[in-house]
Design a protein around this motif. Structure first.
Motif, PDB file in Angstrom:
ATOM      1  N   TYR A  28       0.843  -1.202   0.000  1.00  0.00           N
ATOM      2  CA  TYR A  28       0.000   0.000   0.000  1.00  0.00           C
ATOM      3  C   TYR A  28       0.878   1.253   0.000  1.00  0.00           C
ATOM      4  CZ  TYR A  28      -3.921   3.009   1.440  1.00  0.00           C
ATOM      5  OH  TYR A  28      -4.877   3.975   1.517  1.00  0.00           O
ATOM      6  N   ALA A  29       1.906   1.264   0.810  1.00  0.00           N
ATOM      7  CA  ALA A  29       2.819   2.415   0.858  1.00  0.00           C
ATOM      8  C   ALA A  29       3.516   2.602  -0.490  1.00  0.00           C
ATOM      9  CB  ALA A  29       3.845   2.232   1.978  1.00  0.00           C
ATOM     10  N   GLU A  30       3.901   1.515  -1.115  1.00  0.00           N
ATOM     11  CA  GLU A  30       4.555   1.595  -2.430  1.00  0.00           C
ATOM     12  C   GLU A  30       3.601   2.189  -3.463  1.00  0.00           C
ATOM     13  OE1 GLU A  30       7.712   1.176  -5.159  1.00  0.00           O
ATOM     14  OE2 GLU A  30       7.695   1.071  -2.972  1.00  0.00           O
ATOM     15  N   LEU A  31       2.352   1.778  -3.429  1.00  0.00           N
ATOM     16  CA  LEU A  31       1.359   2.341  -4.343  1.00  0.00           C
ATOM     17  C   LEU A  31       1.217   3.843  -4.115  1.00  0.00           C
ATOM     18  CD1 LEU A  31      -0.863   2.160  -6.473  1.00  0.00           C
ATOM     19  CD2 LEU A  31      -2.449   1.541  -4.617  1.00  0.00           C
ATOM     20  N   LEU A  32       1.124   4.260  -2.871  1.00  0.00           N
ATOM     21  CA  LEU A  32       0.985   5.685  -2.571  1.00  0.00           C
ATOM     22  C   LEU A  32       2.204   6.473  -3.035  1.00  0.00           C
ATOM     23  CD1 LEU A  32      -0.676   5.535   0.957  1.00  0.00           C
ATOM     24  CD2 LEU A  32      -1.778   5.882  -1.262  1.00  0.00           C
ATOM     25  N   ARG A  33       3.404   5.896  -2.880  1.00  0.00           N
ATOM     26  CA  ARG A  33       4.623   6.556  -3.373  1.00  0.00           C
ATOM     27  C   ARG A  33       4.571   6.750  -4.891  1.00  0.00           C
ATOM     28  NH1 ARG A  33       7.121   3.886   0.883  1.00  0.00           N
ATOM     29  NH2 ARG A  33       7.534   1.980  -0.264  1.00  0.00           N
ATOM     30  N   HIS A  34       4.146   5.700  -5.600  1.00  0.00           N
ATOM     31  CA  HIS A  34       4.034   5.799  -7.063  1.00  0.00           C
ATOM     32  C   HIS A  34       3.061   6.905  -7.452  1.00  0.00           C
ATOM     33  CE1 HIS A  34       6.408   2.494  -8.672  1.00  0.00           C
ATOM     34  NE2 HIS A  34       5.916   1.688  -7.733  1.00  0.00           N
ATOM     35  N   LEU A  35       1.917   6.930  -6.795  1.00  0.00           N
ATOM     36  CA  LEU A  35       0.905   7.929  -7.140  1.00  0.00           C
ATOM     37  C   LEU A  35       1.409   9.342  -6.877  1.00  0.00           C
ATOM     38  CD1 LEU A  35      -2.270   6.084  -5.823  1.00  0.00           C
ATOM     39  CD2 LEU A  35      -1.553   6.357  -8.210  1.00  0.00           C
ATOM     40  N   LEU A  36       2.103   9.523  -5.776  1.00  0.00           N
ATOM     41  CA  LEU A  36       2.669  10.847  -5.484  1.00  0.00           C
ATOM     42  C   LEU A  36       3.740  11.229  -6.495  1.00  0.00           C
ATOM     43  CD1 LEU A  36       2.974  10.936  -1.593  1.00  0.00           C
ATOM     44  CD2 LEU A  36       1.496  12.340  -3.034  1.00  0.00           C
ATOM     45  N   ASN A  37       4.626  10.295  -6.797  1.00  0.00           N
ATOM     46  CA  ASN A  37       5.700  10.565  -7.761  1.00  0.00           C
ATOM     47  C   ASN A  37       5.155  10.900  -9.149  1.00  0.00           C
ATOM     48  OD1 ASN A  37       7.742  10.187  -5.893  1.00  0.00           O
ATOM     49  ND2 ASN A  37       8.014   8.022  -6.409  1.00  0.00           N
ATOM     50  N   ASP A  38       4.016  10.288  -9.487  1.00  0.00           N
ATOM     51  CA  ASP A  38       3.401  10.532 -10.789  1.00  0.00           C
ATOM     52  C   ASP A  38       2.389  11.677 -10.745  1.00  0.00           C
ATOM     53  OD1 ASP A  38       4.928   8.460 -11.746  1.00  0.00           O
ATOM     54  OD2 ASP A  38       3.292   6.988 -11.760  1.00  0.00           O
ATOM     55  N   ASN A  39       2.322  12.337  -9.615  1.00  0.00           N
ATOM     56  CA  ASN A  39       1.416  13.478  -9.414  1.00  0.00           C
ATOM     57  C   ASN A  39      -0.044  13.113  -9.681  1.00  0.00           C
ATOM     58  OD1 ASN A  39       1.136  16.117  -8.518  1.00  0.00           O
ATOM     59  ND2 ASN A  39       1.002  16.905 -10.610  1.00  0.00           N
ATOM     60  N   ARG A  40      -0.420  11.911  -9.279  1.00  0.00           N
ATOM     61  CA  ARG A  40      -1.795  11.439  -9.465  1.00  0.00           C
ATOM     62  C   ARG A  40      -2.550  11.623  -8.151  1.00  0.00           C
ATOM     63  NH1 ARG A  40      -1.536   5.879 -12.842  1.00  0.00           N
ATOM     64  NH2 ARG A  40      -3.787   6.107 -12.589  1.00  0.00           N
ATOM     65  N   LEU A  41      -2.765  12.852  -7.799  1.00  0.00           N
ATOM     66  CA  LEU A  41      -3.350  13.179  -6.500  1.00  0.00           C
ATOM     67  C   LEU A  41      -4.811  12.762  -6.402  1.00  0.00           C
ATOM     68  CD1 LEU A  41      -1.631  16.610  -5.872  1.00  0.00           C
ATOM     69  CD2 LEU A  41      -0.872  14.321  -5.227  1.00  0.00           C
ATOM     70  N   ASP A  42      -5.547  12.807  -7.501  1.00  0.00           N
ATOM     71  CA  ASP A  42      -6.936  12.336  -7.464  1.00  0.00           C
ATOM     72  C   ASP A  42      -6.990  10.847  -7.169  1.00  0.00           C
ATOM     73  OD1 ASP A  42      -7.932  14.874  -7.959  1.00  0.00           O
ATOM     74  OD2 ASP A  42      -8.120  14.534 -10.119  1.00  0.00           O
ATOM     75  N   ASP A  43      -6.112  10.078  -7.824  1.00  0.00           N
ATOM     76  CA  ASP A  43      -6.053   8.634  -7.555  1.00  0.00           C
ATOM     77  C   ASP A  43      -5.545   8.364  -6.143  1.00  0.00           C
ATOM     78  OD1 ASP A  43      -7.077   7.714  -9.976  1.00  0.00           O
ATOM     79  OD2 ASP A  43      -5.101   7.727 -10.934  1.00  0.00           O
ATOM     80  N   LEU A  57      -5.179  -0.154  -9.391  1.00  0.00           N
ATOM     81  CA  LEU A  57      -3.889   0.527  -9.439  1.00  0.00           C
ATOM     82  C   LEU A  57      -2.738  -0.388  -9.016  1.00  0.00           C
ATOM     83  CD1 LEU A  57      -5.164   3.968  -8.246  1.00  0.00           C
ATOM     84  CD2 LEU A  57      -4.082   3.483 -10.442  1.00  0.00           C
ATOM     85  N   TYR A  58      -3.001  -1.347  -8.138  1.00  0.00           N
ATOM     86  CA  TYR A  58      -1.968  -2.356  -7.840  1.00  0.00           C
ATOM     87  C   TYR A  58      -1.573  -3.061  -9.124  1.00  0.00           C
ATOM     88  CZ  TYR A  58      -2.529  -2.276  -2.695  1.00  0.00           C
ATOM     89  OH  TYR A  58      -2.536  -1.936  -1.352  1.00  0.00           O
ATOM     90  N   LYS A  59      -2.578  -3.424  -9.928  1.00  0.00           N
ATOM     91  CA  LYS A  59      -2.298  -4.097 -11.203  1.00  0.00           C
ATOM     92  C   LYS A  59      -1.550  -3.181 -12.153  1.00  0.00           C
ATOM     93  CE  LYS A  59      -6.126  -7.333 -11.088  1.00  0.00           C
ATOM     94  NZ  LYS A  59      -7.382  -7.763 -11.709  1.00  0.00           N
ATOM     95  N   GLU A  60      -2.013  -1.947 -12.239  1.00  0.00           N
ATOM     96  CA  GLU A  60      -1.374  -0.994 -13.148  1.00  0.00           C
ATOM     97  C   GLU A  60       0.105  -0.792 -12.833  1.00  0.00           C
ATOM     98  OE1 GLU A  60      -1.680   3.762 -14.078  1.00  0.00           O
ATOM     99  OE2 GLU A  60      -3.559   2.690 -13.686  1.00  0.00           O
ATOM    100  N   TYR A  61       0.422  -0.756 -11.545  1.00  0.00           N
ATOM    101  CA  TYR A  61       1.817  -0.542 -11.120  1.00  0.00           C
ATOM    102  C   TYR A  61       2.563  -1.860 -10.860  1.00  0.00           C
ATOM    103  CZ  TYR A  61       1.310   4.514 -10.781  1.00  0.00           C
ATOM    104  OH  TYR A  61       1.134   5.842 -11.090  1.00  0.00           O
ATOM    105  N   HIS A  62       1.925  -2.969 -11.210  1.00  0.00           N
ATOM    106  CA  HIS A  62       2.540  -4.304 -11.054  1.00  0.00           C
ATOM    107  C   HIS A  62       2.968  -4.553  -9.603  1.00  0.00           C
ATOM    108  CE1 HIS A  62       2.493  -4.483 -15.400  1.00  0.00           C
ATOM    109  NE2 HIS A  62       3.084  -3.306 -15.424  1.00  0.00           N
ATOM    110  N   LEU A  63       2.053  -4.292  -8.691  1.00  0.00           N
ATOM    111  CA  LEU A  63       2.334  -4.477  -7.265  1.00  0.00           C
ATOM    112  C   LEU A  63       1.543  -5.637  -6.676  1.00  0.00           C
ATOM    113  CD1 LEU A  63       2.260  -0.732  -6.178  1.00  0.00           C
ATOM    114  CD2 LEU A  63       4.274  -2.168  -6.511  1.00  0.00           C
TER     115      LEU A  63
END
Length: 64
Positions: A28-43, A57-63
């Protein structure tokens, strides 16, 4: 079932549960890091409360 066997099974279950819980938190933390790094604040906001979005999004980021 013997008391020793029951105790061992409970310890193994508890250990597996704790390990799985820790892995889930890390995922979950890894997913949140990806979203922040990609500036996907809505997601980022969406996955806080929406488990279906989180799974997608886990699937999208291969997590998975």
């Amino acid at each position: 079932m013997s008391a020793e066997l029951e105790k061992w099974l409970k310890e193994e279950y508890d250990e597996g549960y704790k390990e799985g819980y820790k892995e889930g938190i890390e995922q979950y933390a890894e997913l949140l890091r990806h979203l922040l790094n990609d500036n996907r604040l809505d997601d980022f906001q969406l996955v806080l409360d929406n488990i279906d979005a989180r799974k997608r999004l886990y699937k999208e980021y291969h997590l998975e």
